[in-house]
Design a protein around this motif. Structure first.
Motif, PDB file in Angstrom:
ATOM      1  N   SER A 217      49.580  37.377  56.151  1.00 24.13           N
ATOM      2  CA  SER A 217      49.295  38.640  56.825  1.00 24.13           C
ATOM      3  C   SER A 217      49.006  38.453  58.314  1.00 24.13           C
ATOM      4  CB  SER A 217      48.106  39.330  56.150  1.00 24.13           C
ATOM      5  OG  SER A 217      46.959  38.502  56.173  1.00 24.13           O
TER       6      SER A 217
ATOM      7  N   SER B 256      54.703  37.352  49.884  1.00 23.15           N
ATOM      8  CA  SER B 256      53.257  37.177  49.789  1.00 23.15           C
ATOM      9  C   SER B 256      52.908  35.803  49.240  1.00 23.15           C
ATOM     10  CB  SER B 256      52.640  38.257  48.893  1.00 23.15           C
ATOM     11  OG  SER B 256      52.747  39.524  49.499  1.00 23.15           O
TER      12      SER B 256
ATOM     13  N   ALA C 141      48.551  37.841  47.528  1.00 26.96           N
ATOM     14  CA  ALA C 141      49.298  38.661  46.576  1.00 26.96           C
ATOM     15  C   ALA C 141      48.383  39.563  45.755  1.00 26.96           C
ATOM     16  CB  ALA C 141      50.120  37.766  45.655  1.00 26.96           C
ATOM     17  N   GLN C 142      47.127  39.155  45.574  1.00 23.92           N
ATOM     18  CA  GLN C 142      46.218  39.940  44.742  1.00 23.92           C
ATOM     19  C   GLN C 142      45.841  41.276  45.383  1.00 23.92           C
ATOM     20  OE1 GLN C 142      42.434  37.806  44.289  1.00 23.92           O
ATOM     21  NE2 GLN C 142      43.014  36.536  46.018  1.00 23.92           N
ATOM     22  N   TRP C 143      46.012  41.390  46.687  1.00 25.03           N
ATOM     23  CA  TRP C 143      45.836  42.693  47.331  1.00 25.03           C
ATOM     24  C   TRP C 143      47.088  43.091  48.119  1.00 25.03           C
ATOM     25  CZ3 TRP C 143      42.482  38.546  48.610  1.00 25.03           C
ATOM     26  CH2 TRP C 143      42.767  37.890  49.802  1.00 25.03           C
ATOM     27  N   GLY C 144      48.241  42.605  47.651  1.00 26.33           N
ATOM     28  CA  GLY C 144      49.503  42.873  48.329  1.00 26.33           C
ATOM     29  C   GLY C 144      49.905  44.329  48.350  1.00 26.33           C
ATOM     30  N   GLN C 145      49.293  45.158  47.504  1.00 23.99           N
ATOM     31  CA  GLN C 145      49.653  46.576  47.473  1.00 23.99           C
ATOM     32  C   GLN C 145      49.323  47.287  48.774  1.00 23.99           C
ATOM     33  OE1 GLN C 145      47.387  45.140  45.580  1.00 23.99           O
ATOM     34  NE2 GLN C 145      45.438  46.245  45.676  1.00 23.99           N
ATOM     35  N   VAL C 146      48.487  46.685  49.623  1.00 19.74           N
ATOM     36  CA  VAL C 146      48.171  47.338  50.898  1.00 19.74           C
ATOM     37  C   VAL C 146      49.386  47.387  51.818  1.00 19.74           C
ATOM     38  CG1 VAL C 146      45.761  46.617  50.748  1.00 19.74           C
ATOM     39  CG2 VAL C 146      47.390  45.193  51.999  1.00 19.74           C
TER      40      VAL C 146
ATOM     41  N   ASN D 126      52.394  48.252  50.749  1.00 18.37           N
ATOM     42  CA  ASN D 126      53.368  49.206  50.211  1.00 18.37           C
ATOM     43  C   ASN D 126      53.741  50.316  51.190  1.00 18.37           C
ATOM     44  OD1 ASN D 126      53.461  47.749  47.850  1.00 18.37           O
ATOM     45  ND2 ASN D 126      52.078  49.094  46.715  1.00 18.37           N
TER      46      ASN D 126
ATOM     47  N   ASN E 208      60.923  43.472  50.784  1.00 21.22           N
ATOM     48  CA  ASN E 208      60.225  42.596  49.846  1.00 21.22           C
ATOM     49  C   ASN E 208      61.239  41.779  49.046  1.00 21.22           C
ATOM     50  OD1 ASN E 208      61.236  44.536  48.082  1.00 21.22           O
ATOM     51  ND2 ASN E 208      59.280  45.623  47.941  1.00 21.22           N
TER      52      ASN E 208
END
Length: 228
Positions: free
Chosen positions: A45, A64, A69-74, A76, A84
């Motif tokens: 990041s 990621s 990767a565990q908070w990769g949804q940010v 989106n 991706n």
């Protein structure tokens, strides 16, 4: 007045030195080599955000790492234009070059892992780096080009699966060597994973056929020291 006198050297440093992450300096040192439409790959990041800002007209692909990767949804909301994993094959097929931008935090992945086994890509020129004395981050940009000769070279992937680890441990390092002596300076490939269980799996991509040694190091008790 006494407070100002006591802190005069600190105040001077604050007003004369650069503390921010030096992506702007990296852009300046690249001096226009990254053009609109060029493909930029990132895997952390720290590199993704400023790359997206300074090169808005480039095509950006982000892979990621295992920690983020565990908070990769940010990320989106950035898709599109951010690309991706499902777009990687098409991006590599439509570009003959790309730039891989990394930072020195240890979060960036080896390029072979980002390419997921895609063949034919080789380094072009020397890496370009930017760091400031008071900044904790150094950015590096490396250009890669597609080569038919490199695509035809026989390579293989090696997956290492480790079991029996202590469940209270944390990060696991996988270090591969292709020559003696086995020292940090001679490592051919290095990767790491955050692990909170008893098993871990890591893949080394793009290996030439030959002899290798693999060393696995596990932080058994979370004290940031690695046990072989």
């Amino acid at each position: 007045g006494l407070f100002a006198v006591l802190n005069v050297f600190t105040i001077k440093v604050v007003y004369t030195q650069y503390f921010n992450h030096p992506m702007r300096q990296l852009v300046e040192r690249l001096d226009g080599k990254v053009q609109p439409g060029d493909l930029i790959l990132t895997s952390d990041s720290y590199s993704l955000g400023p790359s997206f800002y300074y090169w808005p007209q480039a095509a950006h692909y982000h892979h990621s790492n295992s920690v983020e990767a565990q908070w990769g949804q940010v990320l989106n909301p950035l898709v599109p234009p951010l690309h991706n994993d499902k777009d990687l094959t098409e991006l590599l097929a439509t570009h003959k070059t790309f730039w891989y931008i990394t930072c020195n935090t240890g979060a960036s992945l080896p390029i072979d892992q980002v390419l997921q086994g895609a063949r034919g890509w080789v380094r072009s020129g020397s890496p370009v780096s930017a760091i400031e004395h008071y900044s904790p981050i150094m950015f590096t940009a490396q250009k890669y080009v597609y080569s038919e000769d490199a695509k035809d070279q026989l390579t293989a992937n090696l997956t290492v699966h480790v079991t029996g680890m202590r469940p209270n441990g944390q990060n696991v390092f996988f270090v591969m060597y292709d020559r003696d002596p086995l020292s940090p300076a001679t490592a051919a490939k290095v990767g790491w994973l955050p692990v909170d269980g008893t098993e871990a799996t890591y893949t080394f991509y793009g290996l030439q056929y030959g002899d290798y040694a693999v060393v696995v190091m596990h932080d058994l008790n979370g004290n940031n020291n690695y046990d072989v």
